[in-house]
Enzyme design. Structure first.
Site, PDB file in Angstrom:
ATOM      1  N   TRP A 102       0.836  -1.213   0.000  1.00 26.65           N
ATOM      2  CA  TRP A 102       0.000   0.000   0.000  1.00 26.65           C
ATOM      3  C   TRP A 102       0.863   1.252   0.000  1.00 26.65           C
ATOM      4  O   TRP A 102       0.571   2.217  -0.708  1.00 26.65           O
ATOM      5  CB  TRP A 102      -0.997  -0.012   1.164  1.00 26.65           C
ATOM      6  CG  TRP A 102      -2.090  -1.010   0.930  1.00 26.65           C
ATOM      7  CD1 TRP A 102      -2.338  -2.130   1.662  1.00 26.65           C
ATOM      8  CD2 TRP A 102      -3.055  -1.010  -0.136  1.00 26.65           C
ATOM      9  NE1 TRP A 102      -3.404  -2.823   1.111  1.00 26.65           N
ATOM     10  CE2 TRP A 102      -3.859  -2.153   0.016  1.00 26.65           C
ATOM     11  CE3 TRP A 102      -3.310  -0.156  -1.208  1.00 26.65           C
ATOM     12  CZ2 TRP A 102      -4.902  -2.469  -0.856  1.00 26.65           C
ATOM     13  CZ3 TRP A 102      -4.350  -0.467  -2.074  1.00 26.65           C
ATOM     14  CH2 TRP A 102      -5.130  -1.603  -1.896  1.00 26.65           C
ATOM     15  N   ASP A 172      -1.321   6.404   6.482  1.00 25.15           N
ATOM     16  CA  ASP A 172      -2.447   5.624   5.963  1.00 25.15           C
ATOM     17  C   ASP A 172      -2.796   4.567   7.013  1.00 25.15           C
ATOM     18  O   ASP A 172      -2.107   3.574   7.163  1.00 25.15           O
ATOM     19  CB  ASP A 172      -2.045   4.965   4.637  1.00 25.15           C
ATOM     20  CG  ASP A 172      -3.128   4.033   4.088  1.00 25.15           C
ATOM     21  OD1 ASP A 172      -4.188   3.896   4.722  1.00 25.15           O
ATOM     22  OD2 ASP A 172      -2.884   3.439   3.017  1.00 25.15           O
ATOM     23  N   LYS A 196     -12.400  -1.259   6.305  1.00 21.10           N
ATOM     24  CA  LYS A 196     -11.638  -2.249   7.050  1.00 21.10           C
ATOM     25  C   LYS A 196     -12.154  -2.300   8.493  1.00 21.10           C
ATOM     26  O   LYS A 196     -12.788  -3.247   8.896  1.00 21.10           O
ATOM     27  CB  LYS A 196     -10.150  -1.903   7.052  1.00 21.10           C
ATOM     28  CG  LYS A 196      -9.293  -2.334   5.858  1.00 21.10           C
ATOM     29  CD  LYS A 196      -9.846  -2.072   4.511  1.00 21.10           C
ATOM     30  CE  LYS A 196      -9.056  -2.611   3.351  1.00 21.10           C
ATOM     31  NZ  LYS A 196      -8.031  -1.735   2.826  1.00 21.10           N
TER      32      LYS A 196
HETATM   33  C1  LIG Z   1      -7.463  -1.285   1.604  1.00 20.84           C
HETATM   34  C2  LIG Z   1      -6.340  -0.333   1.745  1.00 20.84           C
HETATM   35  C3  LIG Z   1      -6.153   0.716   0.817  1.00 20.84           C
HETATM   36  C4  LIG Z   1      -7.039   0.893  -0.395  1.00 20.84           C
HETATM   37  O1  LIG Z   1      -8.273   1.340  -0.005  1.00 20.84           O
HETATM   38  P1  LIG Z   1      -9.395   1.752  -1.093  1.00 20.84           P
HETATM   39  O2  LIG Z   1     -10.479   2.229  -0.205  1.00 20.84           O
HETATM   40  O3  LIG Z   1      -9.729   0.524  -1.865  1.00 20.84           O
HETATM   41  O4  LIG Z   1      -8.828   2.814  -1.939  1.00 20.84           O
HETATM   42  C5  LIG Z   1      -5.110   1.571   1.021  1.00 20.84           C
HETATM   43  N1  LIG Z   1      -4.278   1.447   2.075  1.00 20.84           N
HETATM   44  C6  LIG Z   1      -4.427   0.463   2.977  1.00 20.84           C
HETATM   45  C7  LIG Z   1      -3.480   0.368   4.135  1.00 20.84           C
HETATM   46  C8  LIG Z   1      -5.465  -0.454   2.840  1.00 20.84           C
HETATM   47  O5  LIG Z   1      -5.607  -1.437   3.738  1.00 20.84           O
END
Ligand SMILES: *Cc1c(COP(=O)(O)O)cnc(C)c1O
Length: 360
Positions: A102, A172, A196
């Protein structure tokens, strides 16, 4: 009705109590005679829902007053681009530490928008660890330093090292926000896709320090400008109202349970249950440096990938879903978000032990 144990990485399990509450309120939100889905975002009833959600999130994370909370769309991926657009000039360096896929994607997306520098990467170790902070090559003039405190695919989790000083940390936290206490003051901007650990897909939560909103590094359309969204209380245009409402129910559920401290205790025990079993099994394997193993996402591998199909089929029959590993990594992955109870982890371990006995 049978509800399975859901280990999906995202969209992921939601607390049963939250789903039941939403069902109770589905057709008629507290005497409005209409579903939340049908209310205008300008309606007093929805504004109440929105304000309550923000207040609960602020209470859960003790978010200081000088931070704004934004309820936006686009997923974390859109913000991979929107963050450099809002925080850096095109000619300005931005530092990225890569501990998984990511972070790598975030850096790639920023690559055309600012001067991306990879300060450190554990790619050579197949993203199973975090590079020692003494080796990070940080730029003195970077607009920010981007970290991914929990890498959802590789199952690597870490806290920003103490020696980062006053640097603007952008994090993030899509797969770890609200899983444990957090010192918001250490960060300039925190962002998380909701699907998540916070609620349904379609909502992205940002916690951003006010002075960063005042940066105007380049001309941007209003819809991409965080400061404009903040000015309008995340209602510059129609926000994802239902996802915002449902995330609000998750925040209330979490507060009723005792908040992030209580959740952290539960999450630690859940993770320990699974890692201890894997390490002692002599069958399954988790490759991550034990110092950085994620509490939220646990990738694991069977001794022979030829067994994967059988493992997943049996799991499904045992009421355990969402265990297939990310397509780039193979193997399995169990995501143990807040809504996944200890009973689910116990059921998973029992199934894994039985499978190992039959195939070991
Ligand atoms: C799932 C995830 C993403 C992507 O998220 P989207 O909502 O599909 O854009 C980005 N960073 C992390 C750490 C993730 O777990």
């Amino acid at each position: 009705m049978t509800r399975v144990h859901n280990f999906s990485a995202g969209p992921a399990a939601l607390p049963l109590e939250v789903l039941e509450r939403a069902r109770e309120e589905w057709l008629d939100w507290r005497g409005q005679g209409a579903s939340v889905l049908e209310l205008s975002h300008r309606d007093r009833a929805f504004v109440t829902i929105a304000e309550r959600a923000e207040a609960d999130l602020r209470a859960l994370l003790e978010i200081p007053n000088e931070y704004r909370v934004l309820f936006l769309q686009g997923g974390a991926t859109q913000h991979f681009a929107q963050i450099p657009l809002n925080l850096a000039r095109p000619d300005q360096p931005v530092d990225y530490v890569l501990t998984g896929q990511w972070g790598q994607k975030a850096a790639k997306e920023a690559g055309t928008l600012a001067q991306v520098r990879i300060a450190a990467s554990s790619e050579a170790e197949k993203f199973t660890t975090v590079p020692d902070p003494s080796t990070w090559r940080l730029s003195e003039d970077a607009a920010y330093l981007h970290l991914t405190p929990n890498e959802t695919i590789h199952g690597v989790e870490f806290e920003p090292p103490a020696e980062l000083g006053e640097r603007v940390i952008v994090a993030d936290m899509s797969s770890t926000l609200l899983s444990r206490p957090l010192d918001v003051r250490r960060y300039g901007l925190i962002y998380a896709g909701a699907q998540k650990n916070l609620g349904p897909a379609g909502l992205t939560v940002l916690i951003v320090r006010e002075d960063l909103l005042a940066r105007k590094p380049r001309p941007l359309p209003a819809i991409l400008t965080y400061a404009k969204h903040a000015e309008q209380g995340s209602m510059l245009n129609t926000p994802p109202t239902f996802a915002w409402y449902l995330a609000g129910l998750v925040f209330q559920w979490l507060r009723d349970l005792g908040g992030v401290e209580e959740m952290a205790e539960r999450n630690l025990i859940k993770a320990k249950t699974l890692y201890d079993y894997i390490d002692g099994s002599g069958f399954y394997r988790n490759p991550v440096d034990p110092r950085f193993r994620s509490w939220m996402n646990v990738p694991f591998f069977l001794p022979d990938p030829a067994l994967d199909v059988d493992f997943l089929k049996g799991a499904q029959q045992a009421g355990l879903i969402g265990l297939k590993g990310h397509r780039d990594l193979g193997g399995m992955r169990a995501s143990l978000y807040n809504a996944v109870p200890q009973a689910a982890v116990d059921a998973l371990v029992a199934y894994m032990a039985d499978f190992a006995r039959r195939h070991g």
